[in-house]
Design an enzyme around this catalytic site. Structure first.
Site, mmCIF file in Angstrom:
data_model
loop_
_atom_site.group_PDB
_atom_site.id
_atom_site.type_symbol
_atom_site.label_atom_id
_atom_site.label_comp_id
_atom_site.label_asym_id
_atom_site.label_seq_id
_atom_site.Cartn_x
_atom_site.Cartn_y
_atom_site.Cartn_z
ATOM 1 N N ARG A 196 0.839 -1.201 0.000
ATOM 2 C CA ARG A 196 0.000 0.000 0.000
ATOM 3 C C ARG A 196 0.878 1.256 0.000
ATOM 4 O O ARG A 196 1.939 1.277 0.611
ATOM 5 C CB ARG A 196 -0.919 0.020 1.224
ATOM 6 C CG ARG A 196 -1.947 1.146 1.150
ATOM 7 C CD ARG A 196 -2.744 1.299 2.434
ATOM 8 N NE ARG A 196 -3.652 2.437 2.337
ATOM 9 C CZ ARG A 196 -4.144 3.100 3.372
ATOM 10 N NH1 ARG A 196 -3.830 2.727 4.608
ATOM 11 N NH2 ARG A 196 -4.948 4.127 3.191
ATOM 12 N N HIS A 197 0.382 2.289 -0.655
ATOM 13 C CA HIS A 197 1.096 3.562 -0.745
ATOM 14 C C HIS A 197 1.294 4.218 0.627
ATOM 15 O O HIS A 197 0.618 3.884 1.601
ATOM 16 C CB HIS A 197 0.332 4.531 -1.649
ATOM 17 C CG HIS A 197 -1.042 4.839 -1.140
ATOM 18 N ND1 HIS A 197 -1.290 5.737 -0.122
ATOM 19 C CD2 HIS A 197 -2.256 4.347 -1.490
ATOM 20 C CE1 HIS A 197 -2.587 5.795 0.134
ATOM 21 N NE2 HIS A 197 -3.195 4.953 -0.683
ATOM 22 N N ARG A 242 0.038 8.908 -5.604
ATOM 23 C CA ARG A 242 0.486 8.400 -4.303
ATOM 24 C C ARG A 242 1.109 7.024 -4.416
ATOM 25 O O ARG A 242 2.052 6.694 -3.694
ATOM 26 C CB ARG A 242 -0.661 8.409 -3.294
ATOM 27 C CG ARG A 242 -1.907 7.609 -3.659
ATOM 28 C CD ARG A 242 -3.032 7.934 -2.680
ATOM 29 N NE ARG A 242 -4.271 7.190 -2.874
ATOM 30 C CZ ARG A 242 -5.260 7.564 -3.681
ATOM 31 N NH1 ARG A 242 -5.147 8.688 -4.400
ATOM 32 N NH2 ARG A 242 -6.372 6.849 -3.775
ATOM 33 N N GLU A 260 -7.401 2.748 -6.962
ATOM 34 C CA GLU A 260 -8.336 2.485 -5.872
ATOM 35 C C GLU A 260 -9.771 2.475 -6.396
ATOM 36 O O GLU A 260 -10.072 2.996 -7.471
ATOM 37 C CB GLU A 260 -8.167 3.534 -4.771
ATOM 38 C CG GLU A 260 -9.040 3.330 -3.534
ATOM 39 C CD GLU A 260 -8.815 1.995 -2.838
ATOM 40 O OE1 GLU A 260 -9.201 0.954 -3.428
ATOM 41 O OE2 GLU A 260 -8.289 1.977 -1.709
ATOM 42 N N HIS A 280 -3.482 0.278 -3.582
ATOM 43 C CA HIS A 280 -4.299 0.961 -2.583
ATOM 44 C C HIS A 280 -5.003 -0.071 -1.706
ATOM 45 O O HIS A 280 -5.210 -1.215 -2.123
ATOM 46 C CB HIS A 280 -5.317 1.846 -3.283
ATOM 47 C CG HIS A 280 -4.707 2.728 -4.341
ATOM 48 N ND1 HIS A 280 -4.295 4.007 -4.087
ATOM 49 C CD2 HIS A 280 -4.406 2.484 -5.644
ATOM 50 C CE1 HIS A 280 -3.777 4.530 -5.191
ATOM 51 N NE2 HIS A 280 -3.830 3.630 -6.144
#
Length: 217
Positions: free
Chosen positions: A16-17, A66, A90, A158
């Site tokens: 995940r970012h 991101r 996302e 995401h």
């Protein structure tokens, strides 16, 4: 759908970012393109140094900034290129996007409760979780299929997309995907290839996987 072609030992790291301002404000980002905070960049840099120790063979990422910025930190350490995919974005959540958790519950309480019960809900008029998996999982599997035996793929995406992709690759019913729980910013989950397909080795990890010692290893 499990991506298993007889090879053994391939791994998929779903990362995940890092932190964004909307994460701090508990706002639903969806596919809104929000950049990392300075702390988010620092998180990605720290995590990249750890993940580089897994000797990844390929990096793919969502094209939202991101995720792209997070992936760039691993690329800088490993020298690997990053391939970006819109399919790894996302979940699009329509009217929910930009709202805080409190605002969502206040305005869309019944819809939120139905989603939490595992019902197929177009949150804010957006995508179903199964539709997210339909677009994201094939991207991941196509990249994983290119790995040699024992190869490592890092997927930078995401929280919601990672959860639905894991659920799909493990063959879980969509109503149970929520039970996987969320990922902290810049944490990751690891899927390993076994004799019967993909299985979950680590979830929401911030340290490198340790060998499983036990009867089911």
């Amino acid at each position: 759908m499990n991506g298993h072609k007889g090879g053994r030992g391939r791994r998929i790291v779903l990362w995940r970012h890092g932190q964004t301002a909307w994460n701090l404000e508990q706002r639903f980002q969806g596919n809104t393109d929000i950049e990392l905070t300075a702390e988010g960049v620092a998180q990605a840099r720290r995590a990249a140094r750890l993940l580089a120790a897994l000797h990844p063979d390929a990096i793919i990422a969502s094209d939202l900034s991101r995720a792209a910025a997070t992936a760039a930190e691993l690329a800088a350490v490993t020298g690997l290129p990053v391939t970006h995919y819109e399919g790894l974005r996302e979940t699009f959540a329509g009217e929910w996007q930009g709202l805080t958790h409190t605002e969502i519950v206040a305005r869309y309480g019944e819809q939120y409760a139905a989603w939490k019960r595992g019902e197929p809900v177009r949150r804010g008029g957006g995508e179903l979780e199964t539709e997210v998996a339909d677009r994201a999982a094939p991207v991941v599997l196509t990249a994983a299929d290119k790995l040699a035996d024992d190869g490592v793929l890092v997927v930078v995406s995401h929280g919601g997309t990672i959860r639905t992709t894991i659920g799909r690759l493990l063959g879980l019913e969509s109503t149970s995907w929520e039970s996987l729980g969320g990922l902290t910013n810049c944490c990751w989950s690891v899927l390993g290839e076994g004799a019967r397909g993909w299985r979950l080795l680590e979830h929401n990890a911030g340290t490198l996987p340790e060998p499983v010692l036990g009867d089911d290893s």
